[in-house]
Enzyme design. Structure first.
Site, short mmCIF file in Angstrom:
data_model
loop_
_atom_site.label_atom_id
_atom_site.label_comp_id
_atom_site.label_asym_id
_atom_site.label_seq_id
_atom_site.Cartn_x
_atom_site.Cartn_y
_atom_site.Cartn_z
N ARG A 111 0.60 -1.01 0.01
CA ARG A 111 0.08 0.00 0.03
C ARG A 111 0.85 1.39 -0.16
NH1 ARG A 111 -5.16 -0.99 3.90
NH2 ARG A 111 -6.66 -1.93 2.32
N LYS A 167 -17.74 -16.38 4.86
CA LYS A 167 -19.22 -16.34 4.91
C LYS A 167 -19.96 -16.05 3.63
CE LYS A 167 -18.61 -13.93 8.64
NZ LYS A 167 -18.95 -12.90 9.51
N GLY A 218 -8.61 -8.26 0.76
CA GLY A 218 -7.54 -8.52 1.59
C GLY A 218 -6.92 -10.08 1.43
N GLY A 239 -12.97 -3.94 1.61
CA GLY A 239 -13.86 -3.45 1.60
C GLY A 239 -14.25 -2.54 0.62
C1 3PG Z 1 -8.72 -1.49 4.98
O1 3PG Z 1 -7.68 -1.96 5.39
O2 3PG Z 1 -9.73 -1.95 4.73
C2 3PG Z 1 -8.72 -0.17 5.00
O3 3PG Z 1 -7.47 0.70 5.43
C3 3PG Z 1 -9.89 0.72 5.85
O4 3PG Z 1 -9.66 0.15 7.09
P1 3PG Z 1 -11.05 -0.18 8.02
O5 3PG Z 1 -11.56 -1.17 7.32
O6 3PG Z 1 -10.56 -0.32 9.39
O7 3PG Z 1 -11.98 1.06 8.08
MG MG Z 2 -11.37 -3.16 5.91
#
Ligand code: 3PG
Ligand code: MG
Length: 401
Positions: free
Chosen positions: A41, A204, A354, A377
């Protein structure tokens, strides 16, 4: 109104103070939190940072969150490792402030030295996640121009990524990473070239239900893997033994399997199982899993089936691993998908979310994918909704009234 990106700016940056939001939320080593275990990142943000510096900004203020310190100062979540890494990469001093509202920031802005300033973790302030206009205004007061390159938080209406746009009318720009992410994800959302195959995995069904319902309209095949395959198998009348499988997920799976896209769904036909989570692996060369076993990866027949479905695809979206890939005994399915995608040279392959991103990194095939999203997300929500609040705010501004 159009979305403006920093490549429109050259001369305009000279001697300006720029405040830029990034997603430096990187994983740290559990036993040594000064070590960053994956710098992707930050690496992907360097192009924007370098561009701003090369175009002669007077000061560059960088902002990010790290982890979820829940509005409190917590040394565990300091941005210090990020500051150190950035200084090394940029070959510039990077001054880390004590807080985002530190009085010393004003002094720093008037000093000739230290061009690059990193504000301490935004989430040490509860106002950040609350989207506070007061906090956004305070951040905005430091600078002439705002840059947002934090795709990973574009789904959050947080002060530094959303509200702050209210104070930079016609002075807010997207960075290079944000641009790349939007371009790549738009290819999936707008007019994916067919054949289009989506691979959705993870734990899930409830986490992915929206994206599945969105994707099933356009895909030719929807391949399901990981623990979320079990509720689908149950919904089709199979036995899954002790595998992870909630009743509510079975209900959601049934909803999908009753819809018009039901024939597009591709499920596992064999498994790698164990008597306990992460225990000794055993082959299960049948779709049915014995009562005392749990499925932890897809089996070789399933790998062959999924590979066959992927053959000839022009667009592939992959979100979520095929099994418990962190454990080598259960990594084969996920790694096979990574390998297959890496060999599809004429296809547009996009990996988002992720876990699948870390799987791709682990496989060493990261560079072979057309695009690997830095958003978890955020990339899911972009595909579901077609845009994100942070992007809309950059485009249209934010009206606080
Ligand atoms: C992530 O890793 O999903 C982003 O940095 C956002 O973080 P968060 O999901 O804790 O809002
Ligand atoms: Mg997140």
């Amino acid at each position: 109104m159009a979305l403006h990106f920093i490549d429109e700016l050259t001369e305009e940056l000279k001697d300006k103070v720029v405040i830029a939001r990034f997603d430096f939320n990187v994983p740290l080593d559990k036993s040594d939190r000064t070590k960053i275990t994956d710098t992707t990142r930050i690496d992907m943000a360097l192009e924007t940072i370098q561009y701003l510096l090369e175009n002669g900004v007077k000061k560059l203020i960088l902002m990010s969150h790290l982890g979820r310190p829940k509005g409190k100062v917590n040394e565990e979540f300091t941005l210090e490792p990020v500051a150190t890494y950035l200084a090394e990469k940029l070959r510039e001093d990077v001054v880390l402030t004590e807080s985002c509202l530190d009085r010393g920031i004003r002094t720093l802005l008037n000093l000739n030295e230290s061009k690059v300033i990193l504000l301490q973790n935004l989430r040490f302030h509860p106002e950040e996640e609350a989207g506070s206009s007061e906090f956004a205004k305070a951040l905005a007061s430091y600078a002439d121009i705002y840059v947002n390159d934090a795709f990973g938080v574009a789904h959050r209406k947080h002060a530094s990524a959303y509200t702050i746009n209210a104070y930079f009318k016609n002075k807010a720009y997207g960075g290079f990473l944000l641009k790349k992410e939007i371009q790549a994800l738009s290819k999936i959302v707008e007019s994916p070239k067919s054949p289009f195959v989506a691979i959705v995995g993870g734990a899930k069904v409830s986490d992915k239900i929206k994206i599945i319902e969105r994707l099933i309209i356009n895909v030719d095949h929807l391949i399901i893997g990981g623990a979320m395959a079990y509720p689908f198998l149950v919904a089709r009348g199979h036995e899954v033994g002790n595998s992870l499988c909630s009743q509510s997920d079975v209900a959601l799976a049934k909803r999908i399997l009753m819809g018009s896209g039901k024939n597009k769904v591709v499920l596992p036909v064999d498994h790698v199982v164990s008597s306990e989570f992460g225990g000794k692996p055993e082959a299960c060369d049948n779709v049915e899993i014995d009562g005392d076993k749990m499925g932890l990866d897809i089996g070789p027949k399933t790998i062959a089936l999924y590979t066959e479905k992927l053959a000839g695809a022009a667009t592939v979206l992959w979100n979520g691993p095929m099994g418990l890939f962190e454990n080598e005994d259960y990594a084969a399915g996920t790694m096979a998908i990574a390998k297959t995608l890496s060999e599809m040279e004429s296809a547009f392959t996009l990996v988002g979310g992720g876990d699948s991103v870390s799987a791709v990194r682990k496989s060493g095939l990261f560079d072979k994918m057309s695009h690997v999203s830095t958003g978890g997300g955020a990339s899911l929500e972009f595909i579901e909704e077609g845009s994100l609040p942070g992007i809309q705010a950059l485009k249209f501004g934010v009206d606080l009234n």
